[in-house]
Design an enzyme around this catalytic site. Sequence first.
Site, PDB file in Angstrom:
ATOM      1  N   HIS A 146       1.634 -11.507   7.373  1.00 14.25           N
ATOM      2  CA  HIS A 146       0.895 -10.301   7.758  1.00 14.25           C
ATOM      3  C   HIS A 146       1.815  -9.116   8.094  1.00 14.25           C
ATOM      4  O   HIS A 146       2.895  -9.265   8.621  1.00 14.25           O
ATOM      5  CB  HIS A 146      -0.014 -10.591   8.954  1.00 14.25           C
ATOM      6  CG  HIS A 146      -0.810  -9.405   9.360  1.00 14.25           C
ATOM      7  ND1 HIS A 146      -1.591  -8.720   8.467  1.00 14.25           N
ATOM      8  CD2 HIS A 146      -0.909  -8.754  10.537  1.00 14.25           C
ATOM      9  CE1 HIS A 146      -2.153  -7.701   9.092  1.00 14.25           C
ATOM     10  NE2 HIS A 146      -1.763  -7.698  10.344  1.00 14.25           N
ATOM     11  N   CYS A 204      -6.593 -10.075   6.954  1.00 18.34           N
ATOM     12  CA  CYS A 204      -5.206 -10.291   6.504  1.00 18.34           C
ATOM     13  C   CYS A 204      -4.490 -11.456   7.189  1.00 18.34           C
ATOM     14  O   CYS A 204      -4.102 -12.419   6.545  1.00 18.34           O
ATOM     15  CB  CYS A 204      -4.379  -9.022   6.719  1.00 18.34           C
ATOM     16  SG  CYS A 204      -4.931  -7.605   5.780  1.00 18.34           S
TER      17      CYS A 204
END
Length: 703
Positions: A136, A82
Amino acid sequence: MHLPEVPIMSPLRLGGLLFVVASLCPLFSDAAEKLNVLLIVSDDLNVRLGCYGDEHARTPNIDRLAARGVRFDRAYCQNPLCNPSRASFLTGLRTDTLRIYENDTHFREIVPDVVTLPQTFQRNGYTTVRVGKLFHYNVPASIGTDGFDDLPSWHRTVNPRGRDKDDEDRIFTVTPEAKGAARFGGSLSWLAADGTDAEQTDGMIADAAATLLHELKDGPFFLGVGFFRPHTPYVAPKPWFALHPLNHLPTPRAPEGWLATVPAAARDHRKPQEDHLTDDIRQHAIQAYYASVSFMDAQLGRVLDALDREGLTSKTIVVFISDHGYQLGEHELWQKRSLYEWSLRVPLIVSVPGNAANGSVAKSPVELVDLHATLAELCGLPAPQTEGTSLAKLVRHPEQSLGLPAFSQIARTDNAIPRERKMDQVVYHGHTIRTDRYRYIEWDGGEKGAELYDELADPEELKNLVNDPAHAATVAMLKQQLAKQFPHRRPHQLPHPRGFVKLFDGQSVENWIRRGGTAAYRVENGLLIGRTAEGSKNTFLCPPRDYGDFELEFDVLCDPELNSGVQIRSHEYAEDTPQPSMPKRIRSAGEVYGYQCEIADRSKGTAGNFWDEARWTKWWAEPSVAGKDAYRDGEWNRYRIVAQGDRIRSWVNGVPVADFRDSLDASGFLGFQVHGIKAGTGPYEVRWRDIRIRELKPGEVVR
Ligand SMILES: [Ca+2]
């Protein structure tokens, strides 16, 4: 058209050469009106979608977007995790430039002044708004917060929090004993939820996006909509599970004997529990994944409906992507972090109003890092220098090729290394190149093995051809291209983002000079090890040149019986000399003197303080209160020393210890000490690793 000509088969992806000169004329519109941008990002979504040919997927809304846009069939993330992936595509910079290899470092720590994709729009008069996960977020832990957001990128942010958070105690997980992120976010986990779509976080995100589209309709706007699903836990209302009956789903397995054909590094990120999943668990996990995808697809559909309702469809570029792909048991792997197609390949749909090519498919390999340059060009905005290539040409002519391969990488990290040293956590890297035909992978620069797959003949990547003599020429060519794109493939080769250089490369100290005594030094397993010699005076191993103003960092592990230290700005007596603090004592030629940062066990309370070795034989500073306890006996300790002008400071394990001013020595050598020992004791050892230094610029502010 302002893309420079790119030579066919040029392997190097160098965005620096592709600096987009501002052409303030949007490609698809003669009107002065600027096109809006709706960027929709799904989390952990692979290409098991209807429009990508998956017969089990139920994704009518993504499919409808594909029908009115250009679908990229070979789009790849630059890093299948991610935070590194999002930092990359939201800036347009690659992982090695950002030095973001894991989920805990914010890219602003490394590149504080970078202009992100939303900021490019902000600077050109757009209102930039985010709802849900763009930068994120830890999922599900950070749902409802700003997560790891980049607030300068947005004028407004919205962080919905749905009943999926309240239902967490009902979620099934294969790691029920785990706490925190390992329980749901990092583990296979799911829930067929009660209630409606609108009560789920992703449902609330769709609602918020609809409201925002209404408020922003006068434009121009850049709206980022980030769905959390299908990221684990796979939570979706029950009807979405019913849509995917268990016995109708694929359950990929690696064939017998396959494991022996790939390097261990290809799979050593996997979680232990994933080696012991029953067929039943696998089936349910895959069902829950498909259910989450269909649920997310429906929410995406509601956003597209809102766009239609507000009359914005003809004025808005819609881009749909995922941050990386996802494994569902292929190669006996789950989730992300592999360098196989399932983990790296992402959906990418670019829908530009009025584009004659809408409904077509682009086959050229492309990269998510291309997004920043692409959207800037499509909207006619000047973009900062990025490392991607604008795909605007392919959006208009999907049948063409960029002639460039796609590159990706992943780091294998050691989480036992503490947070303050995140940048040192990388144990080794994996790198890969994907051409239109082949995927070639190297682990640790090839030291831990390599893989080659012919994607045409073997799209499931089950036949590693790297040692096949018939493919030797292909391997040689791809190896060369990979080396050119990633010149620093092993962790110690990568230049440090803050300008540190390795003083000790873990291999040799050939040019270093031993001074003062006869203790022995050797290099073993990447460590510099000093060993006492009975009868020897203090011994110092010294890098071959002098340093003046610098920041020095190292790890040290010292036997508790031994005293050690590191000299800075030091010198040696040229001839026998009376010691200044005690003239009766004669220091012999070759003895080392000067500031020494002390390494000694905690009970002494002196570790990190500075001793004036063989000269004034006094402590230069009173250590800080916390500093007296910062040293950990029998463990690795991280030292940091900053010498700047007449000020000298030290930190042990991140705790400030000494801070004093003195102008006796502005420059001199460094020396890693093995202390002399009493007759009949020893031998004792002291070990150093990760010794790095950064010379300071005049006037630089070092905190
Ligand atoms: Ca993700």
